[in-house]
Design a protein around this motif. Structure first.
Motif, mmCIF file in Angstrom:
data_model
loop_
_atom_site.group_PDB
_atom_site.id
_atom_site.type_symbol
_atom_site.label_atom_id
_atom_site.label_comp_id
_atom_site.label_asym_id
_atom_site.label_seq_id
_atom_site.Cartn_x
_atom_site.Cartn_y
_atom_site.Cartn_z
ATOM 1 N N ASN A 23 0.821 -1.207 0.000
ATOM 2 C CA ASN A 23 0.000 0.000 0.000
ATOM 3 C C ASN A 23 0.858 1.261 0.000
ATOM 4 O O ASN A 23 1.771 1.411 0.816
ATOM 5 C CB ASN A 23 -0.913 -0.013 1.226
ATOM 6 N N GLY A 24 0.568 2.176 -0.949
ATOM 7 C CA GLY A 24 1.292 3.438 -1.038
ATOM 8 C C GLY A 24 2.581 3.372 -1.828
ATOM 9 O O GLY A 24 3.248 4.397 -2.032
ATOM 10 N N SER A 30 8.325 25.506 -15.313
ATOM 11 C CA SER A 30 9.312 24.758 -16.096
ATOM 12 C C SER A 30 10.088 23.816 -15.182
ATOM 13 O O SER A 30 10.255 24.077 -13.992
ATOM 14 C CB SER A 30 10.286 25.716 -16.782
ATOM 15 N N GLY A 31 10.577 22.730 -15.774
ATOM 16 C CA GLY A 31 11.408 21.815 -15.005
ATOM 17 C C GLY A 31 11.035 20.359 -15.237
ATOM 18 O O GLY A 31 10.202 20.036 -16.089
ATOM 19 N N TRP A 32 11.679 19.487 -14.446
ATOM 20 C CA TRP A 32 11.457 18.054 -14.565
ATOM 21 C C TRP A 32 10.339 17.616 -13.625
ATOM 22 O O TRP A 32 10.401 17.819 -12.421
ATOM 23 C CB TRP A 32 12.737 17.283 -14.236
ATOM 24 N N TYR A 33 9.332 16.986 -14.213
ATOM 25 C CA TYR A 33 8.212 16.435 -13.456
ATOM 26 C C TYR A 33 8.330 14.908 -13.447
ATOM 27 O O TYR A 33 9.053 14.320 -14.279
ATOM 28 C CB TYR A 33 6.873 16.834 -14.074
ATOM 29 N N THR A 34 7.597 14.280 -12.552
ATOM 30 C CA THR A 34 7.572 12.822 -12.492
ATOM 31 C C THR A 34 6.124 12.340 -12.441
ATOM 32 O O THR A 34 5.335 12.814 -11.617
ATOM 33 C CB THR A 34 8.313 12.286 -11.251
ATOM 34 N N LEU A 35 5.783 11.442 -13.347
ATOM 35 C CA LEU A 35 4.477 10.780 -13.299
ATOM 36 C C LEU A 35 4.653 9.478 -12.538
ATOM 37 O O LEU A 35 5.517 8.664 -12.866
ATOM 38 C CB LEU A 35 3.974 10.494 -14.716
ATOM 39 N N GLU A 36 3.842 9.278 -11.503
ATOM 40 C CA GLU A 36 3.980 8.106 -10.651
ATOM 41 C C GLU A 36 2.698 7.274 -10.626
ATOM 42 O O GLU A 36 1.595 7.818 -10.608
ATOM 43 C CB GLU A 36 4.328 8.521 -9.210
ATOM 44 N N VAL A 37 2.884 5.961 -10.621
ATOM 45 C CA VAL A 37 1.784 5.019 -10.423
ATOM 46 C C VAL A 37 1.874 4.517 -8.988
ATOM 47 O O VAL A 37 2.899 3.955 -8.581
ATOM 48 C CB VAL A 37 1.863 3.833 -11.388
ATOM 49 N N VAL A 38 0.803 4.731 -8.230
ATOM 50 C CA VAL A 38 0.801 4.394 -6.804
ATOM 51 C C VAL A 38 -0.201 3.273 -6.547
ATOM 52 O O VAL A 38 -1.351 3.349 -6.984
ATOM 53 C CB VAL A 38 0.446 5.625 -5.950
ATOM 54 N N LEU A 39 0.251 2.246 -5.834
ATOM 55 C CA LEU A 39 -0.645 1.167 -5.437
ATOM 56 C C LEU A 39 -1.461 1.618 -4.229
ATOM 57 O O LEU A 39 -0.903 2.035 -3.211
ATOM 58 C CB LEU A 39 0.156 -0.089 -5.097
ATOM 59 N N THR A 40 -2.768 1.553 -4.350
ATOM 60 C CA THR A 40 -3.669 1.943 -3.272
ATOM 61 C C THR A 40 -4.270 0.689 -2.656
ATOM 62 O O THR A 40 -5.012 -0.036 -3.315
ATOM 63 C CB THR A 40 -4.789 2.855 -3.793
ATOM 64 N N GLY A 41 -3.949 0.436 -1.395
ATOM 65 C CA GLY A 41 -4.385 -0.800 -0.763
ATOM 66 C C GLY A 41 -3.416 -1.929 -1.075
ATOM 67 O O GLY A 41 -2.347 -1.724 -1.657
ATOM 68 N N ASN A 42 -3.777 -3.134 -0.693
ATOM 69 C CA ASN A 42 -2.911 -4.283 -0.920
ATOM 70 C C ASN A 42 -3.018 -4.771 -2.366
ATOM 71 O O ASN A 42 -4.057 -4.640 -3.002
ATOM 72 C CB ASN A 42 -3.296 -5.424 0.027
#
Length: 585
Positions: free
Chosen positions: A475-476, A559-571
């Motif tokens: 989780n998270g 402007s600048g470097w961004y990050t796209l994140e995939v987050v697991l929610t729960g188990n």
């Protein structure tokens, strides 16, 4: 007399002992089978789970002339085999050949052991056996015999043959049809709506497209001169105008793609669908167009489950036109892993016949194509068909997406076996459509319009989705991420797709984990997209458990470097889920 009696006695005694032995063992066998059947429990009639004892009391149908359709889902592991043949040393052709050989040999052996009818279809790309039985047969006895096998996972019995009256084709004109708009040619749609007129020389070469319908493509039609069209000419299959029109749209967009045509012959059962799907897969289909389906009340059923299986296990992209009923979606477009396509008219408004509603929480509609307004004067002008009454329907929107996917697969060869990447790219790159009655779901998809209108040009400029299998997530946890640079005030869209791990056709609620998207700015803070101007006003950090597609859209200011994140929610529910992201910057 006494002598004779003594001679006969051992013989009579042997008979008595033999009878006792047979009776005792027969009783043991029956008790053993009964215990297995009692514990078996996976018996379905028309998708409803029942108890064995109910079989003798259930009235399946008054019409005994229609046979019962029986599907057996078998229980054996193929995981190691899949891992072996997916090794880099195997070509795609070898991979499919190895899998086909494994399934067919294993299924044939089980069918022989079960003493099934000779007419049984032995699946070539899945652990399935299908056959028909008369309604006058002893159904309970047949089920008891089958369920005593340790190789049978479930027994699925369907009592209804679905005929062509419930198969959706072109839209029938009625009072739901749009009154505004105008007729469109396929060339106009390509140039002004889905931006498929300039593909930088890509034409679908090296890509094989399957077309599955209840009829066949007319391969001798003038539209296909110079094209490769192969049909599976089985008994009872007829050439249909509708199928030929669908193929004509595809070849207009992707003229160099190979076309395969297979027909279900107007009866929608797995006994008819599975052999044709196997034929398409065996002959190398990379993407399959389905401009047909069952107009049902928004409920996920065996047909969608089977399509989800094909995508999940075999890695083949399935494009499905949604229902033309105007309200409830049907099957197989309710599949979690398929790409479901609705329709807009010439004004880029939802066609009145284009369905969207479903009873489950999952947002099944993915995007739109141009299917026309639904009247004789607001439909599509399809090359080679000079009818006075122009045709409309989601049936003609879906092949636009299929043709576009063939172009993308030629541009990025890796997409041919990555349906999760295809779906993520198609959803992320769609042009947003702002409707007056907009109802954006927590997933970031509009209830009636999905992600918006197909945009091939944008997809080609961003044809680099990434994916990976997620194992042992917590989780998270950030399970997948990608960095990107922007120069301020930059429109940004992204999508997430995780393929549902459906391994059979009886699982009406296949398990999958919940993943969400978030954007981290150059300072390391999570971007609150809801409060930013210029976006579509939603951020899918919170969504229903039942969605496996997420989409975000906004305007990034700094402007600048961004990050796209995939987050697991729960188990994590299923280890090894394929998760894919695609970004449009």
């Amino acid at each position: 007399m006494k002598k004779a009696y003594i001679k006969v006695m051992p013989f009579l005694l042997a008979i008595v002992l033999l009878q006792s032995f047979v009776i005792m063992n027969f009783a043991k066998t029956n008790v053993f089978a009964k215990n297995i059947v009692t514990q078996f429990g996976n018996i379905y009639i028309n998708d409803s789970l029942i108890d064995l004892n109910e079989l003798s009391t259930i009235s399946l149908d008054a019409n005994k002339e229609e046979p019962l359709q029986v599907l057996l889902e078998l229980k054996y592991s193929i995981t190691n085999k899949l891992s072996l043949v997916q090794d880099d040393k195997f070509s795609e052709k070898d991979w499919r050949s190895e899998i086909e050989s494994f399934y067919y040999d294993k299924n044939s052996q089980i069918a022989e052991n079960l003493l099934l009818p000779k007419s049984t279809y032995i699946a070539r790309f899945g652990p399935f056996l299908t056959f028909e039985i008369s309604k006058e047969d002893n159904l309970k006895e047949i089920v008891e015999n089958i369920s005593s096998s340790k190789n049978v996972e479930s027994i699925n019995i369907h009592s209804k043959n679905i005929n062509s009256d419930t198969v959706k084709h072109e839209h029938l004109y009625d009072d739901m049809s749009s009154t505004s708009g105008r007729a469109l040619t396929i060339s106009e749609i390509m140039g002004d709506y889905i931006f498929a007129n300039n593909t930088d020389g890509y034409s679908g070469a090296g890509v094989t497209i399957g077309i599955l319908e209840d009829g066949l493509v007319d391969k001798n039609h003038p539209n296909f001169v110079g094209h490769t069209v192969i049909v599976n000419q089985i008994q009872g299959a007829q050439v249909l105008k509708h199928t030929t029109q669908v193929a004509s749209i595809i070849t207009t967009i992707a003229p160099s793609a190979k076309i395969l045509s297979a027909a279900t012959r107007s009866v929608i059962t797995l006994n008819n669908i599975m052999p044709q799907m196997d034929w398409l897969i065996s002959n190398g289909a990379n993407v399959i167009n389905n401009s047909w389906g069952l107009d049902e009340p928004g409920v996920y059923n065996w047909l969608s489950a089977y399509f989800d299986y094909v995508v999940n296990i075999l890695g083949i992209t399935q494009v499905v036109a949604i229902s033309n009923s105007g309200f409830f979606m049907g099957n197989p477009e309710l599949g979690r892993n398929v790409i479901s396509v609705g329709s807009v008219d010439s004004n880029v408004m939802k066609s009145s016949f284009s369905s969207y509603y479903r009873t489950a929480q999952i947002d099944a509609l993915d995007l739109m194509g141009v299917g026309g307004g639904g009247t004789p004067t607001t439909g599509l002008i399809i090359p080679g068909f000079a009818d006075t009454n122009l045709d409309s329907g989601t049936s003609y929107a879906a092949p636009q997406v299929t043709g576009a996917i063939a172009i993308l697969m030629q541009q990025n060869f890796g997409l041919r076996n990555s349906p999760q990447n295809v779906k993520a790219l198609i959803v992320a790159s769609a042009s947003p459509i702002v409707a007056d009655d907009r109802n954006v779901r927590a997933s970031g998809l509009d209830e009636k319009l999905g992600a918006g209108l197909l945009n091939l040009s944008t997809a080609m400029k961003n044809n680099n989705p990434i994916s990976l299998p997620v194992r042992n997530g917590t989780n998270g946890q950030v399970v997948l991420s990608s960095q990107f640079y922007v120069s301020g005030f930059t429109p940004f869209r992204a999508s997430l797709v995780n393929i549902v791990n459906n391994r059979n056709t009886s699982d009406m609620s296949p398990l999958f984990s919940v993943y969400n998207l978030r954007v981290v700015d150059p300072k390391g803070s999570i971007v609150n997209i809801d409060n930013l101007p210029g976006g579509e006003g939603f951020f899918s950090i919170s969504r229903t458990t039942y969605n496996n597609v997420v989409r975000i859209s906004t305007l990034l200011l700094d402007s600048g470097w961004y990050t796209l994140e995939v987050v697991l929610t729960g188990n994590q529910v299923v280890s090894g889920e394929m998760v894919s992201i695609s970004m449009i910057v």
